[in-house]
Write a protein that holds these residues in place. Structure first.
Motif, short mmCIF file in Angstrom:
data_model
loop_
_atom_site.label_atom_id
_atom_site.label_comp_id
_atom_site.label_asym_id
_atom_site.label_seq_id
_atom_site.Cartn_x
_atom_site.Cartn_y
_atom_site.Cartn_z
N LEU A 13 0.85 -1.19 0.00
CA LEU A 13 0.00 0.00 0.00
C LEU A 13 0.89 1.24 0.00
N GLU A 14 0.63 2.10 -0.94
CA GLU A 14 1.39 3.34 -1.05
C GLU A 14 0.42 4.51 -1.09
N PRO A 15 0.73 5.58 -0.38
CA PRO A 15 -0.15 6.75 -0.45
C PRO A 15 0.02 7.48 -1.79
N ALA A 16 -1.10 7.91 -2.35
CA ALA A 16 -1.08 8.72 -3.57
C ALA A 16 -1.06 10.18 -3.10
N ARG A 17 0.08 10.84 -3.25
CA ARG A 17 0.25 12.19 -2.71
C ARG A 17 0.27 13.22 -3.84
N PHE A 18 -0.22 14.37 -3.50
CA PHE A 18 -0.06 15.55 -4.34
C PHE A 18 0.47 16.63 -3.41
N VAL A 19 1.67 17.00 -3.62
CA VAL A 19 2.40 17.91 -2.75
C VAL A 19 2.47 17.24 -1.37
N ASP A 20 1.84 17.82 -0.37
CA ASP A 20 1.85 17.21 0.96
C ASP A 20 0.52 16.59 1.33
N LEU A 23 -4.06 12.01 -1.39
CA LEU A 23 -5.30 11.99 -2.15
C LEU A 23 -5.99 10.63 -2.07
N GLY A 24 -5.24 9.61 -1.77
CA GLY A 24 -5.79 8.25 -1.69
C GLY A 24 -4.67 7.25 -1.52
N TRP A 25 -5.00 5.99 -1.70
CA TRP A 25 -4.02 4.93 -1.53
C TRP A 25 -3.98 4.06 -2.78
#
Length: 176
Positions: A13-20, A23-25
């Motif tokens: 499982l990896e976090p889907a990040r936008f900047v800090d 947004l989801g996993w």
């Protein structure tokens, strides 16, 4: 690791990040199937089986051995140190897999074919029997030959003494 109704999966499982901001996993993974078991078998030099919920999900075994292992897993007959799959006897070791969630009995069963080792033990046993037999018979044969060679001159002296005591003064004892 996650044990689902259709197999055992390795999931990341990896976090889907936008900047800090998260947004989801993203869930990325693959099923531990026969291909993975074959790859692990190449590394471990044994037969690898992935088992969960009383079912064989991945195996490096092929043909009849694969079917027999699946039946043994379904019957719950894989808990011992030895497993016989057809004519082949395997040394078995079960490694529990730490899976997410509860109630999963997922494990990896490593099998090592015992046939080559048993053949080596049988050959060694046969050789040791022959060595033991030779070790027993050679001293007996040597003692027999030695006593016959040592006893013959003594027997000649005793026979000559009997003849001399009986009045046969012409008897000669051969010198060896």
């Amino acid at each position: 690791l996650v044990a689902l109704s259709d197999g055992v999966y390795l999931v990341v499982l990896e976090p889907a990040r936008f900047v800090d901001e998260v947004l989801g996993w993203m869930a990325i993974g693959y099923r531990l199937d026969d291909d993975v078991a074959l790859e692990l078998a190449r590394i471990s030099r044994g037969d690898v089986n992935v088992v969960a919920r009383g079912r064989l999900w991945g195996s490096s075994l092929a043909g009849d051995s694969h079917r027999t292992m699946a039946a043994a897993v379904a019957a719950g007959a894989t808990s011992g140190e030895w497993i016989a799959l057809g004519a082949t006897r395997y040394s078995s070791r079960r490694y529990p897999l730490d899976t997410a969630g509860s109630g999963s009995d997922a494990s990896l069963i490593l099998l090592i074919d015992w046939t080559p080792t048993q053949q080596l033990i049988d050959q060694l046993r046969t050789r040791l029997l022959w060595i033991g037999l030779a070790r027993s018979l050679l001293p007996v044969a040597g003692a027999t030959v030695f006593t016959r060679r040592a006893a013959r001159p003594l027997r000649d002296v005793v026979e000559a003494a009997h003849e001399i005591t009986g009045g046969g003064w012409s008897r000669r004892v051969p010198v060896r």
